[in-house]
Scaffold this motif. Structure first.
Motif, PDB file in Angstrom:
ATOM      1  N   UNK A  60      -5.404   8.688  -2.416  1.00 23.54           N
ATOM      2  CA  UNK A  60      -5.876   7.305  -2.258  1.00 23.54           C
ATOM      3  C   UNK A  60      -4.749   6.424  -1.711  1.00 23.54           C
ATOM      4  N   UNK A  61      -5.119   5.456  -0.918  1.00 21.42           N
ATOM      5  CA  UNK A  61      -4.170   4.484  -0.346  1.00 21.42           C
ATOM      6  C   UNK A  61      -4.394   3.159  -1.064  1.00 21.42           C
ATOM      7  N   UNK A  62      -3.531   2.868  -2.005  1.00 21.01           N
ATOM      8  CA  UNK A  62      -3.664   1.604  -2.743  1.00 21.01           C
ATOM      9  C   UNK A  62      -2.290   1.047  -3.094  1.00 21.01           C
ATOM     10  N   UNK A  63      -2.270  -0.189  -3.515  1.00 19.02           N
ATOM     11  CA  UNK A  63      -1.057  -0.774  -4.062  1.00 19.02           C
ATOM     12  C   UNK A  63      -0.721  -0.036  -5.373  1.00 19.02           C
ATOM     13  N   UNK A  64       0.568   0.223  -5.582  1.00 21.76           N
ATOM     14  CA  UNK A  64       0.979   1.005  -6.750  1.00 21.76           C
ATOM     15  C   UNK A  64       0.656   0.361  -8.085  1.00 21.76           C
TER      16      UNK A  64
ATOM     17  N   UNK B 130       0.832  -1.209   0.000  1.00 18.53           N
ATOM     18  CA  UNK B 130       0.000   0.000   0.000  1.00 18.53           C
ATOM     19  C   UNK B 130       0.864   1.257   0.000  1.00 18.53           C
ATOM     20  N   UNK B 131       0.422   2.216  -0.752  1.00 18.13           N
ATOM     21  CA  UNK B 131       1.127   3.496  -0.750  1.00 18.13           C
ATOM     22  C   UNK B 131       0.085   4.599  -0.916  1.00 18.13           C
ATOM     23  N   UNK B 132       0.510   5.791  -0.668  1.00 15.25           N
ATOM     24  CA  UNK B 132      -0.410   6.922  -0.761  1.00 15.25           C
ATOM     25  C   UNK B 132      -0.139   7.697  -2.055  1.00 15.25           C
ATOM     26  N   UNK B 133      -1.177   7.988  -2.786  1.00 15.32           N
ATOM     27  CA  UNK B 133      -1.025   8.716  -4.051  1.00 15.32           C
ATOM     28  C   UNK B 133      -1.944   9.933  -4.054  1.00 15.32           C
ATOM     29  N   UNK B 134      -1.365  11.062  -4.427  1.00 13.71           N
ATOM     30  CA  UNK B 134      -2.176  12.274  -4.603  1.00 13.71           C
ATOM     31  C   UNK B 134      -2.480  12.404  -6.095  1.00 13.71           C
ATOM     32  N   UNK B 135      -3.726  12.470  -6.427  1.00 15.17           N
ATOM     33  CA  UNK B 135      -4.049  12.578  -7.853  1.00 15.17           C
ATOM     34  C   UNK B 135      -4.957  13.766  -8.119  1.00 15.17           C
ATOM     35  N   UNK B 136      -4.791  14.321  -9.328  1.00 13.21           N
ATOM     36  CA  UNK B 136      -5.632  15.443  -9.761  1.00 13.21           C
ATOM     37  C   UNK B 136      -6.702  14.875 -10.683  1.00 13.21           C
ATOM     38  N   UNK B 137      -7.922  14.979 -10.247  1.00 10.21           N
ATOM     39  CA  UNK B 137      -8.981  14.346 -11.029  1.00 10.21           C
ATOM     40  C   UNK B 137     -10.212  15.232 -11.129  1.00 10.21           C
ATOM     41  N   UNK B 138     -10.636  15.438 -12.347  1.00  8.38           N
ATOM     42  CA  UNK B 138     -11.836  16.242 -12.636  1.00  8.38           C
ATOM     43  C   UNK B 138     -11.810  17.574 -11.890  1.00  8.38           C
ATOM     44  N   UNK B 139     -10.628  18.186 -11.833  1.00  8.33           N
ATOM     45  CA  UNK B 139     -10.491  19.495 -11.199  1.00  8.33           C
ATOM     46  C   UNK B 139     -10.336  19.448  -9.687  1.00  8.33           C
ATOM     47  N   UNK B 140     -10.321  18.245  -9.110  1.00 11.21           N
ATOM     48  CA  UNK B 140     -10.142  18.113  -7.656  1.00 11.21           C
ATOM     49  C   UNK B 140      -8.838  17.392  -7.358  1.00 11.21           C
ATOM     50  N   UNK B 141      -8.388  17.530  -6.100  1.00 16.70           N
ATOM     51  CA  UNK B 141      -7.245  16.733  -5.651  1.00 16.70           C
ATOM     52  C   UNK B 141      -7.752  15.658  -4.710  1.00 16.70           C
ATOM     53  N   UNK B 142      -7.286  14.439  -4.927  1.00 13.90           N
ATOM     54  CA  UNK B 142      -7.716  13.328  -4.070  1.00 13.90           C
ATOM     55  C   UNK B 142      -6.484  12.546  -3.630  1.00 13.90           C
TER      56      UNK B 142
END
Lengths: 750, 151
Positions: free
Chosen positions: B15-19, B1-13
């Motif tokens: 998520x904690x998932x396997x890479x 598991x790792x933490x990823x910051x993603x830019x999606x549909x104009x928002x920042x999210x």
């Protein structure tokens, strides 16, 4: 106007008040409400609704909710069925909200979308639903104004009494009208007075689809829901021996691994309970990706099963089906089919004296046709949501007929049907596959065992290798010609695994004095079932190719030749069981001849014609193709259909276009082969589907205009396109196409 | 598991998932953006098409770990009210039958028209042939792409 007795399912109409509240599951557990977002912008919701019958309720502001009874998988019944209700109710389509009805056989009868029977089977009930509510509104108005009901007219949701110049909206009168007695008899509109039926209305789910709203079972989510996937035997003919789940259980996000048995040994299957893989290994976990990975870590041993027999309690009564042991392959299938095709079959129809006609023939033309198994490949793989806890079953999933599977769900879970709720979600394709919804039982058992709400997901590979496939077929056509090149006898012999595709009483039976039809079949452990226009999807191509070749041998125009046969079938029909109307059949051929400008020759354009009757409707195509770099390019398809009254013309055209494109794809590329019991194609890199660059450049669809009660459309345009493309390819390449797929692996044209 | 910051549909999210998790399942399972569909899991059908920095990609084979700073757009981010020209054209031509593949079709079409506002028939074929529609709505899809190109 036409009068209709409301006794048809009248009991259901009287029980209407229970419908709206009782059976509805809509909305609550979806990510966002599917229906209301779109509607609320356009319409103001009423403060109070009044139920009239299971098909409709009217709000105090005149907004009407119409429940579409049958499940939707792309035929657009969810738009067309409510249009029929709105027509007879006489309301403005703008003021209609459409919702999927709950599954409730007592209220709606058979809620089955398939067999091109949707609109046909509900036509009377939908009209009656609208007309009954309109009558109750008129009664209320008559009482209110103290005038005879015969003096009251309606238009667009308003009641009028012209003499006294009074009017009142449906909304204002809904409360009073809903309390009126359900009439014994109602009047229906004349076809000429239709204002909604016969006009094109957009798909009621259009906006939700193009904005990606959750509409499908795959989109279902509920708090605490787990993801489940299954592992089935890799080959038909194998069953579970043992499973070592230690590695899989240790993987991240995995909650449990266990086995289920879909049907108990003593369960008597119905006609739609087909399921090759009764014992499954199940992986349950937090997320799809984690479960997909854990599935790969399972160590499972499978073993061959022994031959067995089972009694299937189908629509035509009980029958015993023998399921042989062994790992079957396409090569062994072909050998067996060759052997049986060379022997005498079971004669299912004989007219005149075909034997002596063949004996005395000046010329005999005999041709052999074949087609492989096909996988349905609905774009939405099999999946279903299940929550089975506290003695109740709640399911939401894609299925063509909840009534088919409910008894099996009850038997397998041990929970009675009163405690089973099935929500019919929009389906990402059906094509017959979702009439066999063993996966509903699987999901229910998984949830019951996991003691949690789950969503069962098949991977594409699971979906393609755990199919209820279109059977593989053969057909031989043999014609006798006399010294003047007249057709004197026709002999058809057809068979397949596990069923014969033959329709012995279908054209050209009835048009030929000396005719014989034989059939044969071979048992198999590979599961098969309905696939868009069952059996017709093969026979039309074979028959229409043969007639084309025959016309050529006789020196006749292929349309003229068919019309001559149809004229004979009309004027001097042979036999009494012919299942088609020669006049309507000729009608689509004449229409397609006119619309395609058949008599004009075009440079570098090769044309093939084909026509067929199935599922109560008639369709004819003229397909035009050109050769580019040695490949056939379909330029245009001109299509004529007679399916009676067309409810929603533009959507009906869409359906015919889809049938044509799907048919061309399956004719050219569709093929599932087996080796040692295992399908040799398991995803779209191996199973070729038609793509945009291979689709016709244009399609013209024309409907025969008449006032005949509507018949099917989902299937009828599909079978004849196989013949149209085969015949056009012959014109382009001088080579006849006998074996589907015409452009399969290792096949070149010319 | 790792933490990823993603830019999606104009928002920042975050998520904690396997890479290795494909974006498709991040969208569907973790962000509850279910407009993007699963069809094959091997970039053969196009049902999972999304935009990464405006380019059409198959999210079913795009591990989240490969994502750097790019912006993701899904069908939900194209417009929520159907006002994007491609969505409008789809409605005008009443394209969908079952509708399951259409989000992917629309995302492929939108990326095509961004890069090439007036595509030829062959260019439309080339851009759209990665998207399968079993219902066979291709003629209408092509018509809608052309309609959108004129908006």
């Amino acid at each position: 106007m036409t009068s209709i007795k409301t006794s048809y399912n009248r009991r259901a109409f009287l029980k209407s008040s229970a419908a709206a509240g009782g059976g509805m599951l809509i909305g609550i557990s979806w990510l966002a409400s599917c229906e209301s977002a779109q509607v609320e912008e356009a319409l103001t919701m009423p403060e109070e609704w009044f139920d009239f019958n299971p098909y409709l309720k009217i709000g105090d502001n005149g907004v009407v909710t119409i429940y579409s009874p049958n499940p939707e998988f792309g035929q657009n019944v969810k738009t067309a069925m409510p249009m029929i209700v709105a027509e007879e109710l006489d309301v403005d389509w703008k003021n209609v909200i459409v919702e999927q009805a709950a599954y409730n056989a007592e209220l709606y009868g058979m809620q089955f979308t398939g067999g091109s029977r949707g609109i046909m089977s509900k036509w009377d009930a939908l009209r009656m639903a609208g007309a009954t509510a309109k009558h109750m509104l008129k009664e209320a108005a008559a009482k209110n104004w103290e005038v005879p009901i015969s003096e009251i007219n309606t238009e667009n949701g308003v009641l009028y009494h012209k003499k006294s110049k009074q009017s009142i909206s449906y909304g204002a009168l809904a409360s009073a009208a809903a309390g009126m007695a359900v009439p014994e008899e109602v009047e229906l509109k004349e076809v000429k007075d239709f204002k909604i039926i016969g006009t094109s209305r957009k798909n009621v789910e259009g906006l939700n689809i193009v904005t990606g709203k959750p509409l499908f079972a795959l989109d279902y989510h509920q708090e605490g829901m787990l993801i489940a996937m299954i592992e089935h035997a890799p080959s038909f003919g194998l069953k579970l021996k043992s499973v070592d789940a230690a590695d899989a259980k240790a993987m991240p996000g995995i909650k449990d691994v266990f086995t289920i048995k879909t049907y108990e040994d003593d369960y008597e299957k119905g006609g739609f309970d087909a399921n090759a893989f009764g014992e499954l290994v199940v992986v349950v976990g937090n997320s799809t990706w984690e479960v997909m990975n854990a599935k790969k870590a399972l160590n499972i041993e499978w073993e061959p099963f022994k031959a067995y027999s089972e009694t299937i309690n189908g629509w035509r009564g009980k029958s015993v089906v023998n399921v042989p042991a062994g790992l079957e392959s396409t090569a062994s299938h072909n050998n067996k089919m060759d052997a049986l095709a060379a022997k005498k079959g079971k004669i299912v129809r004989k007219d005149g004296d075909p034997e002596s006609m063949f004996k005395n023939a000046a010329k005999i033309i005999e041709r052999h046709y074949s087609a492989p198994y096909l996988a349905h490949n609905c774009m939405e793989p099999v999946n279903v949501f299940a929550d089975v806890r506290d003695g109740k079953v709640r399911l939401a999933g894609p299925l063509q007929a909840p009534g088919f599977i409910e008894p099996a769900i009850a038997a397998s879970t041990g929970i009675s049907v009163e405690n089973i709720d099935i929500e019919m979600t929009r389906m990402g394709g059906g094509f017959g596959r979702r009439a066999y919804s063993h996966y509903m039982v699987e999901a229910a058992l998984i949830s019951q065992k996991a003691k949690a709400p789950i969503k069962l997901m098949y991977s594409r590979e699971d979906d393609m290798t755990n199919g209820i496939y279109r059977p593989t077929y053969r057909a031989s056509y043999k014609a006798a010609l006399d010294e003047n090149n007249n057709l004197t006898a026709l002999h058809i012999k057809a068979g397949g695994i596990p069923e014969s595709p033959l329709f012995a009483d279908r054209f050209p039976a009835g048009a030929i004095d000396h005719y014989m039809a034989e059939e044969w079949s071979i048992e198999s452990n590979i599961t098969t079932g309905a696939f868009r226009a069952p059996r017709s999807n093969f026979m039309a191509g074979a028959e229409q190719s043969f007639l084309d070749e025959l016309a050529e041998a006789m020196g006749k125009d292929p349309i003229d030749f068919r019309l001559e046969l149809l004229q004979k079938a009309k004027e001097q029909p042979v036999g009494e069981r012919n299942d088609y109307d020669p006049e309507r059949y000729a009608g689509v051929l004449e229409l397609v001849r006119e619309k395609s400008n058949w008599s004009e020759q075009k440079e570098n354009v090769h044309r093939g014609v084909s026509a067929y009757f199935c599922h109560n409707s008639y369709a004819a195509h003229v397909l035009e193709l050109s050769m580019e770099d040695g490949e056939p390019v379909v330029q245009n398809v001109c299509c004529a259909v007679d399916c009676g009254i067309v409810v929603n013309p533009d959507a009906a055209k869409n359906m015919a276009e889809g049938g044509i494109i799907d048919g061309i794809g399956n004719a050219l590329y569709g093929e599932l082969t087996f080796k040692d019991g295992a399908p040799e194609q398991n995803n779209f890199h191996q199973y070729r589907m038609i793509r945009m660059n291979e689709a016709p450049k244009s399609i013209d669809v024309h409907f025969v205009k008449n006032e005949i009660k509507p018949t099917g459309l989902g299937e009828p345009p599909f079978p004849p396109i196989f013949g149209a493309i085969a015949n056009a390819m012959y014109k382009a390449t001088n080579t006849r196409q006998y074996h589907q797929p015409f452009l399969g692996k290792d096949k070149v044209l010319g | 598991m790792a933490s990823f910051d993603i830019k999606i549909n104009g928002n920042k999210k975050t998520v904690e998932v396997d890479g290795a998790t494909p974006l498709l399942w991040v969208l569907r399972d973790h962000l509850k953006l279910v407009g993007t569909k699963y069809g094959c899991g091997m970039a053969q059908c196009g049902a999972c098409t999304i935009h990464v920095d405006g380019k059409a990609v198959r999210s079913c084979v795009y591990p989240i770990s490969q994502l750097k700073d790019q912006k993701i757009t899904t069908i939900e981010g194209l417009s929520d009210d159907g006002s994007h020209p491609v969505q409008k054209a789809w409605l005008e031509k009443d394209v969908p039958q079952c509708g399951y593949c259409q989000a992917g079709q629309i995302m492929s079409a939108a990326a095509l028209l961004d890069a090439n506002p007036k595509p030829t028939d062959d260019e439309i074929d080339a851009a759209m042939s990665g998207n399968i529609c079993r219902c066979g709505t291709y003629v209408r899809i092509k018509d809608a792409v052309k309609t959108a190109s004129k908006m």
